[in-house]
Scaffold this motif. Structure first.
Motif, PDB file in Angstrom:
ATOM      1  N   LEU A 186      -7.693  48.920  27.810  1.00  0.00           N
ATOM      2  CA  LEU A 186      -6.162  48.618  27.548  1.00  0.00           C
ATOM      3  C   LEU A 186      -5.891  47.747  26.474  1.00  0.00           C
ATOM      4  O   LEU A 186      -4.904  47.884  25.534  1.00  0.00           O
ATOM      5  N   SER A 187      -6.641  46.620  26.228  1.00  0.00           N
ATOM      6  CA  SER A 187      -6.435  45.504  25.286  1.00  0.00           C
ATOM      7  C   SER A 187      -6.921  46.272  23.904  1.00  0.00           C
ATOM      8  O   SER A 187      -5.891  45.987  22.839  1.00  0.00           O
ATOM      9  N   SER A 196      -6.761  49.356  23.197  1.00  0.00           N
ATOM     10  CA  SER A 196      -5.765  50.508  22.755  1.00  0.00           C
ATOM     11  C   SER A 196      -4.332  50.133  22.566  1.00  0.00           C
ATOM     12  O   SER A 196      -3.857  50.781  21.598  1.00  0.00           O
ATOM     13  N   THR A 197      -4.075  49.008  22.962  1.00  0.00           N
ATOM     14  CA  THR A 197      -2.544  48.478  22.662  1.00  0.00           C
ATOM     15  C   THR A 197      -2.745  47.550  21.525  1.00  0.00           C
ATOM     16  O   THR A 197      -1.512  47.100  21.147  1.00  0.00           O
ATOM     17  N   ALA A 236      -3.219  44.580  22.104  1.00  0.00           N
ATOM     18  CA  ALA A 236      -2.854  43.197  22.512  1.00  0.00           C
ATOM     19  C   ALA A 236      -4.224  42.367  23.217  1.00  0.00           C
ATOM     20  O   ALA A 236      -5.200  43.035  23.475  1.00  0.00           O
ATOM     21  N   ILE A 270      -3.151  41.313  28.450  1.00  0.00           N
ATOM     22  CA  ILE A 270      -3.308  42.388  29.310  1.00  0.00           C
ATOM     23  C   ILE A 270      -3.368  41.975  30.828  1.00  0.00           C
ATOM     24  O   ILE A 270      -2.894  42.685  31.678  1.00  0.00           O
ATOM     25  N   LEU A 329       5.216  42.251  25.704  1.00  0.00           N
ATOM     26  CA  LEU A 329       4.848  43.527  25.193  1.00  0.00           C
ATOM     27  C   LEU A 329       6.250  44.375  25.231  1.00  0.00           C
ATOM     28  O   LEU A 329       7.363  44.203  25.988  1.00  0.00           O
ATOM     29  N   ASP A 330       6.167  45.500  24.577  1.00  0.00           N
ATOM     30  CA  ASP A 330       7.290  46.392  24.727  1.00  0.00           C
ATOM     31  C   ASP A 330       7.384  47.168  26.120  1.00  0.00           C
ATOM     32  O   ASP A 330       6.294  47.720  26.380  1.00  0.00           O
ATOM     33  N   MET A 363       6.127  50.865  26.019  1.00  0.00           N
ATOM     34  CA  MET A 363       4.629  50.833  26.144  1.00  0.00           C
ATOM     35  C   MET A 363       4.055  50.402  27.415  1.00  0.00           C
ATOM     36  O   MET A 363       3.337  51.162  28.178  1.00  0.00           O
ATOM     37  N   ILE A 364       4.690  49.571  28.036  1.00  0.00           N
ATOM     38  CA  ILE A 364       4.451  49.237  29.685  1.00  0.00           C
ATOM     39  C   ILE A 364       4.635  50.498  30.163  1.00  0.00           C
ATOM     40  O   ILE A 364       3.819  50.631  31.246  1.00  0.00           O
ATOM     41  N   GLN A 379       4.469  53.424  29.587  1.00  0.00           N
ATOM     42  CA  GLN A 379       3.422  54.254  29.432  1.00  0.00           C
ATOM     43  C   GLN A 379       2.092  53.882  29.886  1.00  0.00           C
ATOM     44  O   GLN A 379       1.253  54.725  30.226  1.00  0.00           O
ATOM     45  N   LEU A 380       1.913  52.680  30.048  1.00  0.00           N
ATOM     46  CA  LEU A 380       0.703  52.210  30.729  1.00  0.00           C
ATOM     47  C   LEU A 380       0.555  52.043  32.179  1.00  0.00           C
ATOM     48  O   LEU A 380      -0.600  51.823  32.739  1.00  0.00           O
TER      49      LEU A 380
END
Length: 174
Positions: free
Chosen positions: A33-34, A36-37, A39, A44, A110-111, A114-115, A117-118
């Motif tokens: 996740l880190s 791919s984003t 961040a 994360i 974070l946006d 995006m969150i 979607q996560l």
């Protein structure tokens, strides 16, 4: 560090589902996740903590209205490290998903889009942590101390997924 202690206890107890492989998969998912984003890992982990708190509230409500078995059933059905929209929908209504994303965005920077979607990736990971305490013989064979600690029935406030992930990472030497 009650929650992490419960997770380590589950890893060490052959009658519970927790394993080092499970912890490793969870940590790898956080790393993915880190990556791919874009961040950092601590952001994360903070995101997991914020979403984990919202999952906790939703599961507490489910526990109050439907009982412990219903909560354990959701955990067993949707725990994992693969994205699963059904896991998110089983815990949060669409409107609540948006609120969770906006709340998490305020807390992490974070946006919110995006969150949102996560969430299908994050919610199963949180549930995977909780599943580690489940009895290998099934729900009726015994309670789940990890889930009980997470739901924090004594309301002492000692619950944090982010801390548990950090401790697991250190424990696994990553």
């Amino acid at each position: 560090m009650g929650l992490f202690d419960q997770i380590l206890g589950a890893v060490a107890n052959p009658n519970q589902q927790g394993s080092l492989g499970q912890l490793g998969s969870i940590i790898s998912t956080v790393d993915q996740l880190s990556n791919s984003t874009g961040a950092d890992a601590s952001t994360i982990q903070s995101l997991l903590s914020v979403v984990g708190g919202q999952v906790r509230s939703a599961l507490q409500e489910k526990q109050a209205t439907e009982g412990n078995e219903a909560v354990q059933s959701v955990v067993n059905e949707f725990a994992g490290t693969s994205p699963n929209s059904a896991a998110v929908n089983s815990i949060f209504s669409p409107a609540l998903q948006q609120q969770v994303a906006e709340f998490a965005a305020q807390r992490t920077g974070l946006d919110a889009g995006m969150i949102q979607q996560l969430l299908p990736q994050i919610v199963p990971v949180v549930l995977n942590f909780l599943q580690s305490g489940a009895n290998t013989q099934g729900f009726q064979a015994g309670g789940n101390p990890v889930l009980s600690s997470f739901l924090d029935s004594d309301n002492d406030g000692d619950v944090d997924i982010s801390d548990a992930i950090k401790m697991a990472s250190r424990y696994m030497g990553r």
